[in-house]
Design an enzyme around this catalytic site. Structure first.
Site: not given
Ligand code: NAI
Length: 730
Positions: A59, A98
């Site tokens: 992220a 992520g």
């Protein structure tokens, strides 16, 4: 960003956003567009890969807390997984957080042996929030998933392949995209239903409670006081019960809470602070990381191979720099060299270095008793006894022996760097390099510049810190620098609390509950309370060196707490004598000492101290706010360039809990007006007998002029940063 292209009958989504292809909004919307186009192009398969030798490091942390986030990652990954076209992740470099979740949502994974995978989210105080806690256990089982998610470590592609999370591992250096393309032919006829993690059940689901309890026991010990590791366990455990959709709801619910938590904010702050302190600057000058050049250090030296010198020699070797070490005599030199070789062997045993690195390191360290052998060194760090006369002698000798452009550094804990610079012909090349014990393991290096230290010397020592893999913080020269200057107050305050009624156990417990690894009395016992006693003896201020009645009749004078002296007079030096503030009847576990409690009680009676109960909140307030007040003085004096520097010194040098950010972050979270009120109240209680409680000028000015200013505006009020003289600004 993510670029879409068609290669033969394969759609390619290539992540391309900064060096690490973080999954910021442009990347996520790019992936979405690629997915839509691949469907309309009716490609046979989709390969997701990354530019710059990385898949994706996860992220974009700067987007955390941004409510209007476009294209949520969890929904995007859902759609990738649900698509009827096979999707293959071609992984090299980092696939973290992520980025790893994106790979797990794909139907197949091909990875280079050098790829690095894992879920570092826990280190930022959050759980993986795009299905990682649900897909991973369904693929590899709850046990492995709890380990990966809860510990936040990095793993290799072959670790992942052993668990079944990677389908093909290709040798380092091969073209992962080409390998993924050729892999497509082997999977085209395989039904995707068996490849979607969402459709699986964790193979060890029936043991969910037992596995969760195993990890809970570990994290309660190792990550005491932290919520997030426990959240990670709960989220992964939920994959054992019910559908993927239900599990996702649990994950999102836990994620929302962890995102809003104070610990998450502190950990994110620490993450950025660690990076910010690398961009060092000398307050009130134009000397900073941008406009200074480091010299290349090719040969190092360490003088004194005691507790500190041994680890410091290892630090040179970690940086890949050969090192010459020296001692007082042959016997000490041999014993130091033996210990250095022992540390190198330990590093190999722990898997930190290979056998050939072990051999190179051992070849790169040599010992001498002859200073003339130091003539070619570029940087020498002195670590002899903390005795300024001895250090002065050593610096004079080094100045004669070393080439004129060599840097001479000292590992002194508190002494004046300028005094040592003054006895050399090269004051511009003298620096403090303050490592923490054990020097090869503790992450902090406090680099101290003197009045005459040149920009090149500072830049070189900062660069060396980086090469030694330290969190390197640049600070100015004063007694104790940043860390110990604050620590001295902290240790004194603990003793005042003893006088007032708290016990060592109660004080240490309050600190441990707050998140410190150890309380201050335990730390004192570990490092030896006789060290401070000897220093006070040398200064002539111990209890028995003071005139009769001076201790008891404390009114009006400086409050001196003699309890440490009384303990040392009874041979209670700490762990090394099996008794200090605590008793150690067996091993290192501290036990409340009846003898110490009696010494404290007798003393309280003699000085008429109240001896009433002191609650844990009072202990915490006093222990933390004395750090905060001194921290503001340090900022005001320009000894630290920013509150972040102070916090990194405390987190990495004094084990201040990272999930609380540091003492200055603590002040920020409770608000400066409240901090000032509390400090004023304590000062009013003790008056000038404890002058450290006089509210810092800078803190007073900040509250007066700004109310409760944000951390970013603090520095505007620092005297050291103001162009005009102090008086005209008050
Ligand atoms: P130590 O007492 O363990 O070691 C000092 C070593 O220096 C001894 O091995 C001694 O034989 C050697 N030595 C003395 N005179 C020498 C000379 N003229 N030439 C070569 N070697 C000589 O002391 P320690 O704890 O390693 O401390 C060294 C320095 O590091 C001190 O300035 C101390 O304040 C500082 N320091 C210590 C920390 C600690 O936790 N021990 C933490 C940070 C700094």
């Amino acid at each position: 960003m993510a670029k879409y292209s068609v290669n033969g009958d394969i759609g390619v989504i290539r992540l391309s956003y900064g060096a690490l292809n973080v999954l910021g909004t442009p990347t996520r919307t790019g992936i979405r567009k690629g997915l839509i186009r691949a469907k309309s192009d009716r490609v046979q398969a989709i390969v997701v890969c990354g530019d710059n030798g990385n898949f994706s490091a996860g992220a974009d942390i700067t987007e955390f807390g941004n409510k209007s986030m476009e294209e949520p990652l969890a929904e995007l990954l859902d759609d990738i997984e649900k698509t009827t076209i096979p999707v293959i992740a071609a992984i090299n470099g980092y696939a973290l957080g992520g980025g790893f979740e994106l790979a797990l949502a794909c139907h197949f994974r091909v990875a280079s042996t050098s790829a690095v995978m894992g879920f570092p989210e826990v280190k930022l105080g959050i759980i993986p929030g795009a299905g990682g806690t649900q897909r991973f256990p369904r693929l590899v089982g709850l046990d492995a998933a709890m380990e990966w998610v809860t510990y936040g470590k990095h793993y290799s592609a072959s670790d992942a392949a052993k668990l079944g999370a990677v389908d093909r591992v290709v040798p380092e250096g091969s073209d992962v995209f080409a390998e993924a393309k050729s892999f497509v032919n082997t999977i085209l006829r395989k039904p995707l239903i068996t490849r979607r993690a969402r459709d699986q059940v964790p193979p060890d689901a029936s043991r969910a409670e037992e596995i969760a309890n195993k990890y809970l026991t570990v994290v309660r010990q190792k990550s005491r006081g932290q919520h997030c590791p426990v959240d990670c366990i709960q989220a992964v455990k939920s994959a054992a019960f019910g559908s993927f959709e239900v599990g996702m709801k649990t994950e999102q619910h836990i994620l929302k809470d962890s995102m809003a938590s104070g610990q998450r904010k502190a950990l994110t702050y620490s993450f950025f602070a660690e990076r910010t302190v690398k961009k060092w600057k000398v307050p009130s000058t134009d000397i900073d990381w941008k406009n200074s050049r480091a010299k290349n250090i090719k040969l190092g030296a360490v003088v004194g191979l005691g507790t500190m010198g041994r680890g410091m020699a290892i630090n040179f070797l970690i940086a890949g720099i050969p090192v010459i070490v020296t001692e007082m005599n042959e016997k000490f030199l041999e014993s130091g060299l033996k210990s250095i070789r022992g540390i190198i062997d330990d590093m190999q045993r722990r898997g930190q270095i290979t056998a050939s690195q072990n051999a190179t390191m051992k070849r790169s360290v040599s010992g001498t008793l002859d200073y003339s052998r130091l003539k070619d060194v570029d940087l020498v760090i002195e670590a002899v006894f903390e005795d300024i006369r001895l250090k002065t002698k050593v610096f004079k000798a080094l100045d004669k022996a070393c080439k004129p452009d060599a840097i001479l550094a000292t590992n002194t804990s508190a002494q004046n760097v300028d005094d040592l610079a003054a006895v050399t012909q090269r004051p511009d090349k003298v620096m403090g390099m303050h490592f923490f014990a054990p020097a090869n393991l503790m992450r902090l290096l406090e680099n101290v510049y003197g009045t005459k230290t040149s920009a090149e010397t500072i830049a070189t020592c900062m660069d060396i810190g980086k090469r030694m893999r330290k969190v390197t913080v640049l600070v100015g020269n004063c007694y104790g620098f940043v860390g110990n200057r604050m620590y001295f107050n902290y240790v004194n305050e603990a003793q005042y609390l003893l006088e007032e009624g708290a016990s060592p156990t109660e004080i240490d417990k309050a600190l441990i509950d707050y998140g410190f690894a150890m309380g201050t009395f335990q730390v004192g016992d570990l490092s030896g309370i006789d060290i401070g006693y000897r220093l006070r003896m040398a200064m002539g201020i111990t209890a028995k060196q003071q005139p009769p009645g001076a201790i008891e009749n404390r009114r009006g004078g400086f409050r001196y707490c003699p309890l440490g002296d009384y303990l040392c007079e009874k041979g209670r030096y700490g762990l090394k004598t099996n008794k200090g503030w605590y008793d150690y009847p067996s091993g290192r576990t501290p036990h409340t000492s009846p003898e110490v409690m009696k010494i404290i009680e007798d003393y309280r009676q003699r000085v008429g101290a109240a001896g009433s109960r002191v609650d844990a909140q009072e202990v915490l307030d006093r222990m933390l706010l004395c750090l905060v007040n001194e921290g503001f003085r340090i900022l005001n004096d320009g000894i630290a360039a920013s509150p972040l520097d102070i916090d990194m010194v405390w987190v990495h040098g004094y084990a201040y809990p990272k999930h609380a950010g540091g003492p200055m972050f603590y002040a920020h979270t409770i608000g400066l007006p409240k901090v000032l009120d509390r400090i004023r109240a304590i000062y009013n209680r003790f008056g000038d007998s404890v002058p450290v409680w006089q509210p810092s000028e800078m803190l007073v000015r900040l509250v007066r002029d700004h109310g409760n200013p944000d951390m970013s505006t603090w520095m505007e009020s620092s005297t050291a940063f103001l162009k005009r003289p102090v008086a005209s600004n008050l």
